[in-house]
Write a protein that holds these residues in place. Sequence first.
Motif, PDB file in Angstrom:
ATOM      1  N   MET A 105     -42.441  12.879 -26.818  1.00  0.00           N
ATOM      2  CA  MET A 105     -40.855  12.888 -26.729  1.00  0.00           C
ATOM      3  C   MET A 105     -40.504  13.923 -26.087  1.00  0.00           C
ATOM      4  SD  MET A 105     -38.452  11.117 -28.344  1.00  0.00           S
ATOM      5  CE  MET A 105     -39.200  10.276 -29.384  1.00  0.00           C
ATOM      6  N   LYS A 106     -39.805  13.646 -24.903  1.00  0.00           N
ATOM      7  CA  LYS A 106     -39.239  14.761 -24.042  1.00  0.00           C
ATOM      8  C   LYS A 106     -37.991  15.101 -24.145  1.00  0.00           C
ATOM      9  CE  LYS A 106     -38.633  12.000 -19.856  1.00  0.00           C
ATOM     10  NZ  LYS A 106     -39.113  11.999 -18.530  1.00  0.00           N
ATOM     11  N   ARG A 107     -37.154  16.128 -23.930  1.00  0.00           N
ATOM     12  CA  ARG A 107     -35.889  16.373 -23.820  1.00  0.00           C
ATOM     13  C   ARG A 107     -35.287  16.461 -22.709  1.00  0.00           C
ATOM     14  NH1 ARG A 107     -38.737  19.161 -27.083  1.00  0.00           N
ATOM     15  NH2 ARG A 107     -38.741  20.938 -25.761  1.00  0.00           N
ATOM     16  N   ILE A 155     -34.730   6.025 -25.758  1.00  0.00           N
ATOM     17  CA  ILE A 155     -33.690   7.233 -26.111  1.00  0.00           C
ATOM     18  C   ILE A 155     -33.152   7.029 -27.378  1.00  0.00           C
ATOM     19  CG2 ILE A 155     -31.379   8.014 -25.437  1.00  0.00           C
ATOM     20  CD1 ILE A 155     -31.793   6.661 -22.558  1.00  0.00           C
ATOM     21  N   SER A 156     -34.087   8.133 -28.347  1.00  0.00           N
ATOM     22  CA  SER A 156     -33.631   7.890 -29.615  1.00  0.00           C
ATOM     23  C   SER A 156     -32.623   8.575 -30.303  1.00  0.00           C
ATOM     24  CB  SER A 156     -34.979   8.456 -30.434  1.00  0.00           C
ATOM     25  OG  SER A 156     -35.364   9.621 -29.978  1.00  0.00           O
ATOM     26  N   GLU A 157     -32.221   9.753 -29.176  1.00  0.00           N
ATOM     27  CA  GLU A 157     -30.947  10.408 -29.549  1.00  0.00           C
ATOM     28  C   GLU A 157     -30.262  10.901 -28.103  1.00  0.00           C
ATOM     29  OE1 GLU A 157     -31.435  14.309 -31.729  1.00  0.00           O
ATOM     30  OE2 GLU A 157     -33.203  13.536 -32.972  1.00  0.00           O
ATOM     31  N   TYR A 158     -28.962  10.837 -28.460  1.00  0.00           N
ATOM     32  CA  TYR A 158     -28.175  11.086 -27.210  1.00  0.00           C
ATOM     33  C   TYR A 158     -26.768  11.702 -27.689  1.00  0.00           C
ATOM     34  CZ  TYR A 158     -26.252   9.833 -22.748  1.00  0.00           C
ATOM     35  OH  TYR A 158     -25.487   9.914 -21.462  1.00  0.00           O
ATOM     36  N   VAL A 166     -36.180  11.368 -25.331  1.00  0.00           N
ATOM     37  CA  VAL A 166     -36.418  10.356 -24.708  1.00  0.00           C
ATOM     38  C   VAL A 166     -38.332  10.347 -24.829  1.00  0.00           C
ATOM     39  CG1 VAL A 166     -36.650   9.093 -22.608  1.00  0.00           C
ATOM     40  CG2 VAL A 166     -34.741  10.541 -22.908  1.00  0.00           C
ATOM     41  N   ALA A 167     -38.616   8.952 -25.196  1.00  0.00           N
ATOM     42  CA  ALA A 167     -40.106   8.673 -25.333  1.00  0.00           C
ATOM     43  C   ALA A 167     -40.152   7.669 -24.055  1.00  0.00           C
ATOM     44  CB  ALA A 167     -40.245   7.995 -26.722  1.00  0.00           C
TER      45      ALA A 167
END
Length: 104
Positions: A1-3, A38-41, A58-59
Amino acid sequence: MKRLAFKMYLNEGQKEEYKRRHNEIWPELKQLLKDAGISEYSIFLDEETNTLFAFQKVAGDGGSQDLGQTEIVQRWWKYMSDIMKTNADNSPVTIELPELFYMK
């Protein structure tokens, strides 16, 4: 998972309209973002400068700004273009921000 983090620019006096439109985000756009990994935004506003700060987890290889070739994102960009600084193709003016610190 990257930010990922980036900034965008809101036009003066458009805070409430920006919030309203995002509170009513189109279900098909939300699904596209999730399908893209995109798991969090989150989007924050610096009210002194009208600068929007966006953060995503983002995965995968790209974030939301890499989905501009899709019809739904192009419609969203056009929908938002009257309240934000945009490029000629209606995409928001964005500046990617490098991560300098992360604490788990």
